[in-house]
Write a protein that holds these residues in place. Structure first.
Motif, mmCIF file in Angstrom:
data_model
loop_
_atom_site.group_PDB
_atom_site.id
_atom_site.type_symbol
_atom_site.label_atom_id
_atom_site.label_comp_id
_atom_site.label_asym_id
_atom_site.label_seq_id
_atom_site.Cartn_x
_atom_site.Cartn_y
_atom_site.Cartn_z
ATOM 1 N N SER A 32 58.127 4.726 -37.881
ATOM 2 C CA SER A 32 59.621 4.869 -38.704
ATOM 3 C C SER A 32 59.189 4.704 -40.272
ATOM 4 N N GLY A 33 59.909 5.251 -41.024
ATOM 5 C CA GLY A 33 59.947 4.961 -42.429
ATOM 6 C C GLY A 33 61.293 4.951 -43.133
ATOM 7 N N THR A 34 61.392 4.609 -44.206
ATOM 8 C CA THR A 34 62.732 4.680 -45.062
ATOM 9 C C THR A 34 62.360 5.638 -46.355
ATOM 10 N N ASN A 35 63.654 5.885 -46.639
ATOM 11 C CA ASN A 35 63.386 6.743 -48.064
ATOM 12 C C ASN A 35 63.466 5.916 -49.507
ATOM 13 N N ILE A 36 62.982 6.765 -50.497
ATOM 14 C CA ILE A 36 62.903 6.008 -51.818
ATOM 15 C C ILE A 36 64.266 6.601 -52.573
ATOM 16 N N ILE A 37 65.110 5.630 -53.134
ATOM 17 C CA ILE A 37 66.493 6.113 -53.743
ATOM 18 C C ILE A 37 66.270 6.179 -55.210
ATOM 19 N N LEU A 38 66.554 7.066 -55.937
ATOM 20 C CA LEU A 38 66.735 7.206 -57.474
ATOM 21 C C LEU A 38 67.848 7.310 -57.874
ATOM 22 N N GLY A 39 68.122 6.348 -58.792
ATOM 23 C CA GLY A 39 69.729 6.250 -59.304
ATOM 24 C C GLY A 39 70.674 5.147 -58.360
ATOM 25 N N THR A 40 71.713 5.123 -59.085
ATOM 26 C CA THR A 40 72.692 3.989 -58.527
ATOM 27 C C THR A 40 73.830 4.533 -58.182
ATOM 28 N N GLY A 41 74.854 3.944 -57.375
ATOM 29 C CA GLY A 41 76.234 4.408 -57.168
ATOM 30 C C GLY A 41 76.226 5.647 -56.607
ATOM 31 N N SER A 42 77.162 6.453 -57.028
ATOM 32 C CA SER A 42 77.372 7.854 -56.622
ATOM 33 C C SER A 42 76.363 8.792 -57.222
ATOM 34 N N ALA A 89 73.242 8.173 -56.746
ATOM 35 C CA ALA A 89 72.071 7.836 -56.012
ATOM 36 C C ALA A 89 71.420 9.029 -55.046
ATOM 37 N N ARG A 90 70.485 9.357 -55.277
ATOM 38 C CA ARG A 90 69.706 10.319 -54.540
ATOM 39 C C ARG A 90 68.539 9.990 -53.878
ATOM 40 N N PRO A 91 68.043 10.711 -52.717
ATOM 41 C CA PRO A 91 66.811 10.344 -52.086
ATOM 42 C C PRO A 91 65.940 11.200 -52.550
ATOM 43 N N PHE A 92 64.638 10.553 -53.005
ATOM 44 C CA PHE A 92 63.288 11.397 -53.247
ATOM 45 C C PHE A 92 63.063 12.333 -52.312
ATOM 46 N N ARG A 93 62.723 13.542 -52.717
ATOM 47 C CA ARG A 93 62.215 14.768 -51.783
ATOM 48 C C ARG A 93 60.795 15.078 -52.130
ATOM 49 N N ASP A 94 60.309 15.897 -50.931
ATOM 50 C CA ASP A 94 58.955 16.465 -51.373
ATOM 51 C C ASP A 94 59.148 17.788 -51.884
ATOM 52 N N PRO A 95 57.913 18.626 -52.153
ATOM 53 C CA PRO A 95 58.194 19.650 -52.667
ATOM 54 C C PRO A 95 58.885 20.720 -51.909
ATOM 55 N N THR A 96 58.999 20.596 -50.522
ATOM 56 C CA THR A 96 59.903 21.533 -49.989
ATOM 57 C C THR A 96 61.489 21.311 -49.679
ATOM 58 N N GLY A 97 61.671 20.135 -50.257
ATOM 59 C CA GLY A 97 62.959 19.688 -50.209
ATOM 60 C C GLY A 97 63.452 18.801 -49.037
ATOM 61 N N SER A 98 62.269 18.259 -48.516
ATOM 62 C CA SER A 98 62.611 17.396 -47.159
ATOM 63 C C SER A 98 62.513 15.997 -47.775
ATOM 64 N N ILE A 99 63.436 15.171 -47.330
ATOM 65 C CA ILE A 99 63.430 13.658 -47.762
ATOM 66 C C ILE A 99 62.116 13.015 -47.302
ATOM 67 N N PHE A 100 61.692 12.485 -48.320
ATOM 68 C CA PHE A 100 60.236 11.706 -48.019
ATOM 69 C C PHE A 100 60.816 10.248 -47.697
ATOM 70 N N TYR A 101 59.842 10.012 -46.380
ATOM 71 C CA TYR A 101 60.067 8.844 -45.768
ATOM 72 C C TYR A 101 58.718 7.996 -45.861
ATOM 73 N N LEU A 102 58.814 6.730 -46.126
ATOM 74 C CA LEU A 102 57.356 5.870 -45.840
ATOM 75 C C LEU A 102 57.692 4.528 -45.367
ATOM 76 N N SER A 103 56.691 4.110 -44.495
ATOM 77 C CA SER A 103 56.767 2.858 -43.788
ATOM 78 C C SER A 103 56.719 1.683 -44.640
ATOM 79 N N SER A 104 57.117 0.380 -44.551
ATOM 80 C CA SER A 104 57.010 -0.525 -45.341
ATOM 81 C C SER A 104 55.433 -1.058 -46.028
ATOM 82 N N ASN A 105 54.808 -0.852 -44.859
ATOM 83 C CA ASN A 105 53.444 -1.244 -45.080
ATOM 84 C C ASN A 105 52.747 -0.428 -45.946
ATOM 85 N N TYR A 106 53.014 1.111 -46.038
ATOM 86 C CA TYR A 106 52.464 1.930 -46.958
ATOM 87 C C TYR A 106 53.040 1.951 -48.336
#
Length: 373
Positions: A329-339, A341-358
């Protein structure tokens, strides 16, 4: 009047006195001696030239084996990759498969080159105690090297690893002999390494693990630093962050595969990862005991090719996490704050998740509230 001497006239009418005749004798003697010297020099020159040709032949054989080793490795890598992809199944022993193909291809190359050398120089050439006849062809004579003479590995002669290529190594001590008219050169080959790059080859691991839904070709991510100004590994994935553009560079560059030689995007680049899989392991579908960590690499998964299997689960998008059984499992990367705030996405528009180790390995944060730098 007393006659002192009688002049002699040559056949052209010139008079030669006895004194002049005596002066000619040393010239005649020198000319005869000089003729012997010239003959000796000619004989010596013939020997020297013959030795030079023999030495040049040996040098050409060495160069041919060195170049042929690299070419045969690249050919073997391509053929093993195609075999894995076409069979849609991993190889049971990838290094053995590549070694067998490379040995056969190296034999074909070296035999053809030595046959031409034998015709051009008039020398008989022996490699591994086998005479290569001048009229041989690589279709009918292919037993100069055996697989016992060849190894394949992703380590150079100084112990340095390379995740983007491997070496076809011809063992030291293979006998070599060049013969012509009594002149014989006998010796053994030193260890010869031919480099085989793997960049541009399709990755069978991605093809098979994605259930034949996505492809990726191996191209080197250009911004990785093995040692930055602090002496640390630096992936340069977050050199700049632009909140409004939802951009993290060069992570976005890597995911997209921008400027790759195929001009195909999105197609993620490959980068060193000590916990990833090297080329041989990607052909075999898993880790091979004893392979050096520095030979391993990874890529990112674009989109969610196994969405029907994972059914919305937040799976880490590095290949060895995503295709692991069970996946990581992984968690997303948030850009911005409050309202905003948006998740970082890959070039296809999918939310990019990454494990804590990586995230830790790549120097990526869980969130970015401001532009950087």
């Amino acid at each position: 009047m007393e006659t002192i001497g009688i002049d002699k006239m040559d056949e052209k009418g010139y008079t030669i006195t006895p004194m002049a005749f005596l002066l000619l004798i040393p010239v005649i003697i020198f000319a005869v001696a000089f003729g012997d010297i010239v003959n000796e020099i000619n004989q010596y020159s013939t020997i020297t030239i013959g030795s030079d040709v023999t030495g040049g032949t040996v040098s050409s054989i060495y160069s041919s084996i060195s170049a042929g080793a690299g070419d045969s490795g690249r050919y073997a890598a391509y053929m093993a990759t195609r075999e894995t992809i076409d069979r849609q199944n991993f190889l049971p022993n990838s290094k053995e498969t590549i070694r067998n193909i490379a040995t056969n291809q190296l034999n074909a190359h070296v035999i053809d080159a030595c046959r031409k050398l034998s015709i051009e120089t008039g020398r008989d050439i022996y490699i591994n105690n086998v005479l290569i006849p001048a009229n041989s062809t690589n279709q009918t004579f292919n037993t100069t090297f055996t697989t016992d003479d060849i190894t394949v590995e992703q380590v150079d002669g100084y112990g340095n690893t390379d995740p983007y290529g491997f070496y076809v190594v011809v063992r030291a001590g293979v006998p070599i002999k060049v013969v012509q008219s009594g002149q014989v050169f006998e010796g053994t080959l030193p260890e010869i390494r031919g480099y085989a790059p793997i960049q541009g080859l399709e990755d069978p691991y991605i093809w098979i693990k994605s259930k034949f839904r996505t492809r990726n070709a191996i191209y080197q991510y250009p911004y990785f630093e093995e040692s930055n100004y602090l002496g640390m590994v630096d992936y340069h994935f977050n050199d700049s962050v632009v909140i409004n553009d939802l951009s993290i560079q060069n992570l976005q560059y890597c995911l997209n595969g921008t400027d790759n030689p195929e001009n195909y995007a999105p197609m993620s680049y490959y980068f060193p990862n000590p916990n990833g899989l090297n080329f041989f392991e990607r052909l075999q579908g898993g880790k091979i005991n004893g392979e050096p960590a520095g030979s391993r690499l990874s890529t990112f998964v674009i989109g969610d090719p196994l969405s029907d299997v994972y059914k919305g689960a937040t799976i880490s998008k590095i290949d060895v996490d995503y295709y692991k059984s069970p996946p990581v499992s992984g968690t997303n990367i948030i850009l911005g704050t409050g309202s905003n705030a948006r998740p970082f996405r890959d070039p296809t528009g999918s939310i990019f998740y990454l494990s804590s180790n990586y995230k830790t390995l790549f120097g990526l944060k869980d969130s970015y509230s401001n532009d950087y730098p």
